[in-house]
Design a protein around this motif. Sequence first.
Motif, PDB file in Angstrom:
ATOM      1  N   GLU A  87      -1.262 -18.899  -3.135  1.00  0.00           N
ATOM      2  CA  GLU A  87      -2.325 -17.864  -3.821  1.00  0.00           C
ATOM      3  C   GLU A  87      -2.007 -16.449  -3.408  1.00  0.00           C
ATOM      4  N   ARG A  88      -1.786 -15.563  -4.322  1.00  0.00           N
ATOM      5  CA  ARG A  88      -1.464 -14.056  -4.306  1.00  0.00           C
ATOM      6  C   ARG A  88      -2.651 -13.551  -3.822  1.00  0.00           C
ATOM      7  N   ASP A  89      -2.506 -12.424  -2.954  1.00  0.00           N
ATOM      8  CA  ASP A  89      -3.696 -11.613  -2.254  1.00  0.00           C
ATOM      9  C   ASP A  89      -3.734 -10.532  -3.366  1.00  0.00           C
ATOM     10  N   PRO A  90      -5.283 -10.511  -3.627  1.00  0.00           N
ATOM     11  CA  PRO A  90      -5.472  -9.542  -4.795  1.00  0.00           C
ATOM     12  C   PRO A  90      -5.482  -8.101  -4.348  1.00  0.00           C
ATOM     13  N   ASN A  91      -5.403  -7.868  -3.013  1.00  0.00           N
ATOM     14  CA  ASN A  91      -5.245  -6.328  -2.642  1.00  0.00           C
ATOM     15  C   ASN A  91      -3.903  -5.897  -2.882  1.00  0.00           C
ATOM     16  N   LEU A  92      -2.857  -6.716  -3.230  1.00  0.00           N
ATOM     17  CA  LEU A  92      -1.461  -6.451  -3.462  1.00  0.00           C
ATOM     18  C   LEU A  92      -1.501  -5.776  -4.833  1.00  0.00           C
ATOM     19  N   ASP A  93      -2.446  -6.222  -5.814  1.00  0.00           N
ATOM     20  CA  ASP A  93      -2.360  -5.699  -7.063  1.00  0.00           C
ATOM     21  C   ASP A  93      -3.022  -4.597  -7.351  1.00  0.00           C
ATOM     22  N   THR A  94      -3.991  -3.854  -6.258  1.00  0.00           N
ATOM     23  CA  THR A  94      -4.551  -2.391  -6.443  1.00  0.00           C
ATOM     24  C   THR A  94      -3.565  -1.401  -6.689  1.00  0.00           C
ATOM     25  N   ILE A  95      -3.887  -0.310  -7.024  1.00  0.00           N
ATOM     26  CA  ILE A  95      -3.185   0.930  -7.006  1.00  0.00           C
ATOM     27  C   ILE A  95      -2.715   1.299  -5.765  1.00  0.00           C
ATOM     28  N   ASP A  96      -3.639   1.362  -4.648  1.00  0.00           N
ATOM     29  CA  ASP A  96      -2.897   1.442  -3.502  1.00  0.00           C
ATOM     30  C   ASP A  96      -1.853   0.357  -2.824  1.00  0.00           C
ATOM     31  N   GLY A  97      -2.163  -0.836  -3.110  1.00  0.00           N
ATOM     32  CA  GLY A  97      -1.221  -2.004  -2.615  1.00  0.00           C
ATOM     33  C   GLY A  97       0.120  -1.676  -3.527  1.00  0.00           C
ATOM     34  N   ARG A  98       0.216  -1.426  -4.755  1.00  0.00           N
ATOM     35  CA  ARG A  98       1.405  -1.339  -5.736  1.00  0.00           C
ATOM     36  C   ARG A  98       2.044   0.125  -5.066  1.00  0.00           C
ATOM     37  N   SER A  99       1.243   1.087  -4.927  1.00  0.00           N
ATOM     38  CA  SER A  99       1.969   2.303  -4.259  1.00  0.00           C
ATOM     39  C   SER A  99       2.469   2.254  -2.927  1.00  0.00           C
ATOM     40  N   ALA A 100       1.722   1.493  -1.931  1.00  0.00           N
ATOM     41  CA  ALA A 100       2.476   0.878  -0.800  1.00  0.00           C
ATOM     42  C   ALA A 100       3.747   0.200  -0.775  1.00  0.00           C
ATOM     43  N   ALA A 101       3.701  -0.692  -2.061  1.00  0.00           N
ATOM     44  CA  ALA A 101       4.845  -1.574  -2.026  1.00  0.00           C
ATOM     45  C   ALA A 101       6.056  -0.648  -2.686  1.00  0.00           C
ATOM     46  N   LEU A 102       5.838   0.460  -3.751  1.00  0.00           N
ATOM     47  CA  LEU A 102       6.987   1.008  -4.033  1.00  0.00           C
ATOM     48  C   LEU A 102       7.527   1.921  -3.122  1.00  0.00           C
ATOM     49  N   GLU A 103       6.474   2.550  -2.240  1.00  0.00           N
ATOM     50  CA  GLU A 103       6.825   3.534  -1.322  1.00  0.00           C
ATOM     51  C   GLU A 103       7.744   2.503  -0.115  1.00  0.00           C
ATOM     52  N   ARG A 104       7.546   1.319   0.220  1.00  0.00           N
ATOM     53  CA  ARG A 104       8.393   0.634   1.125  1.00  0.00           C
ATOM     54  C   ARG A 104       9.828   0.272   0.479  1.00  0.00           C
ATOM     55  N   ALA A 105       9.726   0.145  -0.909  1.00  0.00           N
ATOM     56  CA  ALA A 105      10.860  -0.168  -1.468  1.00  0.00           C
ATOM     57  C   ALA A 105      11.954   1.122  -1.621  1.00  0.00           C
ATOM     58  N   VAL A 106      11.460   2.405  -1.691  1.00  0.00           N
ATOM     59  CA  VAL A 106      12.068   3.490  -1.844  1.00  0.00           C
ATOM     60  C   VAL A 106      12.558   3.687  -0.279  1.00  0.00           C
ATOM     61  N   GLN A 107      11.767   3.627   0.765  1.00  0.00           N
ATOM     62  CA  GLN A 107      12.232   3.776   2.053  1.00  0.00           C
ATOM     63  C   GLN A 107      13.481   2.808   2.403  1.00  0.00           C
ATOM     64  N   GLU A 108      13.275   1.595   2.081  1.00  0.00           N
ATOM     65  CA  GLU A 108      14.442   0.585   2.327  1.00  0.00           C
ATOM     66  C   GLU A 108      15.551   0.982   1.720  1.00  0.00           C
ATOM     67  N   SER A 109      15.676   1.647   0.608  1.00  0.00           N
ATOM     68  CA  SER A 109      16.717   2.007  -0.166  1.00  0.00           C
ATOM     69  C   SER A 109      17.441   2.962   0.351  1.00  0.00           C
ATOM     70  N   ARG A 110      16.799   3.878   1.064  1.00  0.00           N
ATOM     71  CA  ARG A 110      17.388   4.924   1.748  1.00  0.00           C
ATOM     72  C   ARG A 110      18.088   5.029   2.904  1.00  0.00           C
ATOM     73  N   ALA A 111      17.588   3.749   3.660  1.00  0.00           N
ATOM     74  CA  ALA A 111      17.758   3.480   4.931  1.00  0.00           C
ATOM     75  C   ALA A 111      19.437   3.171   5.069  1.00  0.00           C
ATOM     76  N   PRO A 112      20.223   3.492   6.119  1.00  0.00           N
ATOM     77  CA  PRO A 112      21.569   3.020   5.933  1.00  0.00           C
ATOM     78  C   PRO A 112      21.801   1.665   6.367  1.00  0.00           C
ATOM     79  N   LYS A 113      22.761   0.951   5.514  1.00  0.00           N
ATOM     80  CA  LYS A 113      22.704  -0.219   5.397  1.00  0.00           C
ATOM     81  C   LYS A 113      23.888  -0.683   6.882  1.00  0.00           C
ATOM     82  N   PRO A 114      23.646  -1.450   7.654  1.00  0.00           N
ATOM     83  CA  PRO A 114      24.402  -2.004   8.539  1.00  0.00           C
ATOM     84  C   PRO A 114      25.924  -2.627   8.101  1.00  0.00           C
TER      85      PRO A 114
END
Length: 174
Positions: free
Chosen positions: A20-47
Motif C-alpha cells: 500500500e502506498r503512503d498517502p503523504n507521498l502524494d501531497t504537494i510537499d511529498g511530490r516536491s521532495a521527490a522531485l528535489e531528490r531526483a534533481v540532486q541525484e542527477s547532478r551528483a557525480p557518478k562513480p
Amino acid sequence: MIPANKNSEKNRRANTSPGERDPNLDTIDGRSAALERAVQESRAPKPVDGFAYRAKIHNASAKLIEIIFWEYQFKETANSTSVSRRQFLCGVSIKPEKDKDLEAFSLSGPQDVVSVDTLAKKSGNLGEEKVIINRVEYADGSIWQRKDWKFGEVRLGYARAIATPWAREMCRGL
C-alpha cells in the motif's frame, strides 16, 4: 498531515499491507521532495570503475620536461609472450633533478586476458610489471625518444587525447 493525526496515522500504516502506498507521498510537499531528490541525484557525480596507473619520474637532465609519453607493460608469468600495454601522454613540468609522480586513469585493466594456468597457480604474483618512457619533450623544444618507439603508432591516440581541453587530469590514455 497535522500533528494530532500523526500517531493515529502511524498506527494505521503499521497495520496495512506491504504494497500500500503512503498517502503523504502524494501531497504537494511529498511530490516536491521527490522531485528535489531526483534533481540532486542527477547532478551528483557518478562513480566510474577503472584503473589508476602510477609512475614516479626523475628528471636527470638539465632541461625542464613539459611532456612525457610513457607506457605500462604487464607480462603474464604463465605466458611470457602475452604482453599488455597501456600508453599515456602527460603534460607536466618537471625541473632538473626533481621527481614527479604521474597518475593516469584508464577503463582498461592491466591485462587483457588472464590465463587459466596463472590462476591455477594461486600465487600472489600474476606477472611482471614495468614502466617504459617512450618520449620526453623539453621546454626548449628538444625531444628525446626511445629508439624502437615510433610516434606514428600513437598519432591517432595523440590527436584524440589533445582534442579536448585538459581539466584537472595530468595524464591521458593514448
